[in-house]
Design a protein around this motif. Sequence first.
Motif, PDB file in Angstrom:
ATOM      1  N   SER A 205      49.104 -39.835 -28.905  1.00  0.00           N
ATOM      2  CA  SER A 205      49.834 -39.536 -27.670  1.00  0.00           C
ATOM      3  C   SER A 205      51.065 -40.425 -27.529  1.00  0.00           C
ATOM      4  O   SER A 205      52.112 -39.987 -27.036  1.00  0.00           O
ATOM      5  CB  SER A 205      48.910 -39.711 -26.460  1.00  0.00           C
ATOM      6  N   LYS A 227      51.643 -40.927 -14.424  1.00  0.00           N
ATOM      7  CA  LYS A 227      51.188 -39.546 -14.650  1.00  0.00           C
ATOM      8  C   LYS A 227      50.751 -39.338 -16.091  1.00  0.00           C
ATOM      9  O   LYS A 227      49.733 -38.684 -16.359  1.00  0.00           O
ATOM     10  CB  LYS A 227      52.314 -38.556 -14.304  1.00  0.00           C
ATOM     11  N   LYS A 229      49.581 -41.529 -18.107  1.00  0.00           N
ATOM     12  CA  LYS A 229      48.299 -42.226 -18.267  1.00  0.00           C
ATOM     13  C   LYS A 229      47.161 -41.398 -17.675  1.00  0.00           C
ATOM     14  O   LYS A 229      46.070 -41.299 -18.255  1.00  0.00           O
ATOM     15  CB  LYS A 229      48.387 -43.593 -17.582  1.00  0.00           C
ATOM     16  N   GLU A 230      47.405 -40.780 -16.528  1.00  0.00           N
ATOM     17  CA  GLU A 230      46.368 -39.980 -15.858  1.00  0.00           C
ATOM     18  C   GLU A 230      46.017 -38.740 -16.675  1.00  0.00           C
ATOM     19  O   GLU A 230      44.835 -38.394 -16.824  1.00  0.00           O
ATOM     20  CB  GLU A 230      46.865 -39.572 -14.463  1.00  0.00           C
ATOM     21  N   TYR A 231      47.019 -38.071 -17.210  1.00  0.00           N
ATOM     22  CA  TYR A 231      46.753 -36.879 -18.035  1.00  0.00           C
ATOM     23  C   TYR A 231      46.015 -37.265 -19.325  1.00  0.00           C
ATOM     24  O   TYR A 231      45.188 -36.504 -19.821  1.00  0.00           O
ATOM     25  CB  TYR A 231      48.059 -36.151 -18.366  1.00  0.00           C
ATOM     26  N   GLU A 232      46.319 -38.447 -19.847  1.00  0.00           N
ATOM     27  CA  GLU A 232      45.620 -38.923 -21.041  1.00  0.00           C
ATOM     28  C   GLU A 232      44.125 -39.114 -20.746  1.00  0.00           C
ATOM     29  O   GLU A 232      43.267 -38.782 -21.566  1.00  0.00           O
ATOM     30  CB  GLU A 232      46.234 -40.240 -21.518  1.00  0.00           C
ATOM     31  N   LYS A 233      43.835 -39.658 -19.573  1.00  0.00           N
ATOM     32  CA  LYS A 233      42.433 -39.870 -19.170  1.00  0.00           C
ATOM     33  C   LYS A 233      41.663 -38.559 -19.163  1.00  0.00           C
ATOM     34  O   LYS A 233      40.476 -38.513 -19.494  1.00  0.00           O
ATOM     35  CB  LYS A 233      42.375 -40.479 -17.757  1.00  0.00           C
ATOM     36  N   LYS A 234      42.356 -37.487 -18.763  1.00  0.00           N
ATOM     37  CA  LYS A 234      41.691 -36.176 -18.652  1.00  0.00           C
ATOM     38  C   LYS A 234      41.783 -35.378 -19.956  1.00  0.00           C
ATOM     39  O   LYS A 234      41.419 -34.206 -19.997  1.00  0.00           O
ATOM     40  CB  LYS A 234      42.323 -35.372 -17.509  1.00  0.00           C
ATOM     41  N   ASN A 235      42.290 -36.027 -21.026  1.00  0.00           N
ATOM     42  CA  ASN A 235      42.463 -35.352 -22.320  1.00  0.00           C
ATOM     43  C   ASN A 235      43.338 -34.104 -22.206  1.00  0.00           C
ATOM     44  O   ASN A 235      43.103 -33.100 -22.862  1.00  0.00           O
ATOM     45  CB  ASN A 235      41.106 -34.965 -22.922  1.00  0.00           C
ATOM     46  N   GLU A 236      44.347 -34.180 -21.348  1.00  0.00           N
ATOM     47  CA  GLU A 236      45.230 -33.037 -21.123  1.00  0.00           C
ATOM     48  C   GLU A 236      46.685 -33.350 -21.469  1.00  0.00           C
ATOM     49  O   GLU A 236      47.601 -32.613 -21.093  1.00  0.00           O
ATOM     50  CB  GLU A 236      45.152 -32.600 -19.657  1.00  0.00           C
TER      51      GLU A 236
END
Length: 295
Positions: A205, A227, A229-236
């Motif tokens: 990523s 943002k 970082k947050e999308y990375e957490k959700k694997n998105e």
Amino acid sequence: MSKNASALKVKLSSYDELFGAKAPAASDQIVNVTLSELHTFKNHPFHVNDDKEMEELAESIREHGVLIPGIVRPRAEGGYELIAGHRRKHGSELAGKTEMPVIVRDYSDDEATIMMVDSNIQRETILPSEKAKAYALKYEALKHQGKKSGKSTLDQVGEAAGENSKKVQRYIWLSRLSDQMLQMVDEKRLGFSQGVDLSFLSKKSQQIVADAIERSKCTVSMGQSAKLKEYEKKNELTSTVVRLILEEKNVHKRKFTLKMDKLSQYFDDRYSSEEMESIILHLLEEWKKTQEDIQ
């Protein structure tokens, strides 16, 4: 500055750098070692640059020799591993010297790492990437030693540089960035806080984000890095998501006005508008520094 004064400056800075303003112990044996036998410390995080300071160091060595010995340890493969003295070795090479005085010590890997970091961390100019990698190395070395000193490991890491555990932790997180992104932080193309956010991304990523930044020549705001970082957490976090986030613009511009009746509580008629603005900006800059220290 005279050459003698310049040499004295090099000598004093070297004592401070290596021994906390203390001279080598009387028991230390100083030997002259051929430069070709001195090998760079493994994973040495500090750059040795051919800059003005190096020119001054080389000139001092050319005239006076190396005033303070380096610190080395024997290598199993032969020769010695430099623990402290990488800049002096390069300065000696530029000065046309063939050998350099060193103190030989039988340090363990962890002891050598801690000494290497502490002998460099108080330099006047250190890049974020250098400090991040150095703190990460020292942190692991201290954990391996397992010594209890009443302080947290993070506090021990920052002790030599006078930094608190929170700041040290953020630098250690920063060390997880790819070399490409660390260079962006060094060059101020990517903010420190944004770099910390992006350090939580996988290497894959990080590469996607780095490529997007290079391609679009964009900057990354704190809102955007959060943002990502947050999308990375959700694997998105996909290439498309990265592009859309980095293309976001701040639609609403902030407008803020300080009314004179409120400012009159703090400034009397002696202060001009320019003086008031200067004082307010100075106080805000001090506030910003305190916020960076607790982040």
